[in-house]
Design a protein around this motif. Structure first.
Motif, PDB file in Angstrom:
ATOM      1  N   GLU A 211       7.519  13.100  -6.603  1.00 38.33           N
ATOM      2  CA  GLU A 211       6.433  12.162  -6.919  1.00 38.33           C
ATOM      3  C   GLU A 211       6.608  10.838  -6.188  1.00 38.33           C
ATOM      4  OE1 GLU A 211       9.203  12.317 -10.626  1.00 38.33           O
ATOM      5  OE2 GLU A 211       8.397  13.676  -9.109  1.00 38.33           O
ATOM      6  N   LYS A 212       7.868  10.462  -5.929  1.00 36.94           N
ATOM      7  CA  LYS A 212       8.141   9.246  -5.181  1.00 36.94           C
ATOM      8  C   LYS A 212       7.702   9.416  -3.720  1.00 36.94           C
ATOM      9  CE  LYS A 212      10.435   5.223  -5.844  1.00 36.94           C
ATOM     10  NZ  LYS A 212      11.905   5.152  -5.937  1.00 36.94           N
TER      11      LYS A 212
ATOM     12  N   ALA B 216       3.957   9.280  -3.493  1.00 36.09           N
ATOM     13  CA  ALA B 216       3.431   7.925  -3.633  1.00 36.09           C
ATOM     14  C   ALA B 216       3.605   7.138  -2.338  1.00 36.09           C
ATOM     15  CB  ALA B 216       4.127   7.213  -4.794  1.00 36.09           C
TER      16      ALA B 216
ATOM     17  N   ASN C  70       4.303  -0.833  -6.145  1.00 43.39           N
ATOM     18  CA  ASN C  70       3.837   0.456  -6.619  1.00 43.39           C
ATOM     19  C   ASN C  70       4.966   1.201  -7.308  1.00 43.39           C
ATOM     20  OD1 ASN C  70       3.151   3.362  -6.521  1.00 43.39           O
ATOM     21  ND2 ASN C  70       1.312   2.663  -5.449  1.00 43.39           N
ATOM     22  N   ILE C  71       5.830   1.804  -6.529  1.00 44.80           N
ATOM     23  CA  ILE C  71       6.906   2.635  -7.078  1.00 44.80           C
ATOM     24  C   ILE C  71       8.264   1.975  -6.926  1.00 44.80           C
ATOM     25  CG2 ILE C  71       5.728   4.831  -6.766  1.00 44.80           C
ATOM     26  CD1 ILE C  71       7.674   4.735  -4.054  1.00 44.80           C
ATOM     27  N   SER C  72       8.285   0.760  -6.448  1.00 42.61           N
ATOM     28  CA  SER C  72       9.537   0.061  -6.170  1.00 42.61           C
ATOM     29  C   SER C  72       9.443  -1.359  -6.698  1.00 42.61           C
ATOM     30  CB  SER C  72       9.800   0.056  -4.652  1.00 42.61           C
ATOM     31  OG  SER C  72      10.882  -0.790  -4.307  1.00 42.61           O
TER      32      SER C  72
END
Length: 280
Positions: A18-19, A22, A227-229
Motif C-alpha cells: 500500500e505504501k 501511494a 501523505n504516507i510519510s
C-alpha cells in the motif's frame, strides 16, 4: 501552470504494497520524470519494485543504494528521454548521476544528486565532506535534492532549539559548491513529528547551480501535501506563463553594424507578405 519534472521525497519505507501504491499515485499525478527517493528501507530493488513505485516504469532506468537492514536506502529512477546518464557514484548516503539533462528544448550536462544525510552531526559532516570531494572532480552544474537532516537557519525550525554550529556546517557546504537554495513554496517546513506539541523543520530541499537557473530561470521548488510519510514531497518545476505577444526592443547600437540594412532587407524579402509584427 507548473510543469513538474523532478520530485524528491523521504518516503519512510517502501516495504508494504500500500505504501508503494501511494508513492506511485503521487509520482504519477505529479508527472515527474526524475525521482529522488530516500529512506526506502529496501535491501534490494528490481524492475518489479520500480514498476510498483513509479508510474512511468516501462521506460525508466534507475540506480539504487540498498538499506542497511531497516535503515536508509535510496532510489533514483529517471526517464532516459529526459536524462542521459553516462556515469554514477553510489554510496549509503547519496547517489550522483552524471550525464545530460534534456528538457523543454534545452540541454545541459549536469550532475543529479540524491541525498539522505545522517541525523548524527559527525556522520552528517562526513557525508557533506565526501560529497563535496566527489563533486569536485566534475566541472558540471548540479541539481541536488533530498533529506539533509539539518536546517539552514533558525527560521526553518519550530519546537526545538536550533543548532547553530551544525547549521553553519550545512551553509558552508552549500557555499562551497556555489549552490542556490530557492524559496520554498507551499509551506515553511517539510517535516513534522505529528505530536501534541509539534516539532517541525525544513529538512528537505533542492539546491541548484546558477548555471541551471541561467538555462531555466523559471524554476521553483514547492512542497506537496504530506501523505504516507512525515516528510513532504518536494518538487522542482517550471512556471509557464503566457503574457501574450513579446515586445520588440530596438537597440541604438545596432545602427553601428554595417550589415544592418542588408539584414533588414533579407528578413523583409524572406517574409514578404507577412505583417510587420511577424517579421519583428
Amino acid at each position: 501552470m507548473n510543469q513538474i519534472f523532478l520530485i524528491s521525497w523521504n518516503v519512510r519505507g517502501l516495504n508494504k504494497q500500500e505504501k508503494k501504491a501511494a508513492v506511485r499515485r503521487i509520482i504519477s499525478k505529479s508527472g515527474a520524470r526524475i525521482c529522488f527517493l530516500q529512506e526506502t528501507k529496501l535491501c534490494s530493488v528490481d524492475i518489479r519494485s520500480i514498476r510498483q513505485i513509479n508510474g512511468y516504469a516501462s521506460n525508466m532506468k534507475w540506480i539504487s543504494s540498498p538499506s542497511a537492514g531497516s535503515a536508509g536506502g535510496l532510489i533514483s529512477p529517471w526517464d532516459p528521454m529526459v536524462f542521459d546518464c553516462n556515469d554514477s557514484i553510489v554510496n549509503d548516503s547519496y547517489i550522483c548521476l552524471i550525464g545530460n539533462l534534456n528538457y523543454k528544448d534545452f540541454s545541459s550536462s549536469c550532475v543529479l544528486v540524491n541525498v539522505y544525510a545522517s541525523n548524527g552531526p559527525s556522520e552528517r559532516k562526513v557525508v557533506f565532506n565526501n560529497l563535496q570531494e566527489d563533486l569536485s572532480q566534475f566541472s558540471k552544474p548540479i541539481i541536488m535534492g533530498g533529506d539533509f537532516n539539518i536546517t539552514q537557519s533558525p527560521l526553518e525550525k519550530l519546537g526545538s532549539h536550533p543548532k547553530k554550529g551544525e547549521m553553519q556546517i550545512f551553509s558552508d557546504f552549500i557555499d562551497s559548491l556555489c549552490l542556490i537554495d530557492l524559496p520554498l513554496k507551499g509551506g515553511t517546513y517539510t517535516w513534522s513529528n505529528f505530536r501534541e506539541k509539534p516539532s517541525m523543520s525544513r529538512l528537505d530541499r533542492f539546491l541548484i547551480s546558477p548555471e541551471i537557473l541561467g538555462i531555466w530561470p523559471d524554476l521553483i521548488q514547492s512542497a506537496l501535501h504530506k501523505n504516507i510519510s512525515d516528510h513532504n514531497p518536494i518538487v522542482l518545476s517550471m512556471v509557464t506563463q503566457d503574457w501574450g505577444p513579446k515586445p520588440f526592443r530596438w537597440f541604438d547600437v545596432w545602427t553601428k553594424d554595417k550589415d544592418l540594412m542588408a539584414s533588414i532587407g533579407s528578413i523583409c524579402s524572406v517574409n514578404k507578405g507577412r505583417g510587420i509584427c511577424s517579421m519583428l
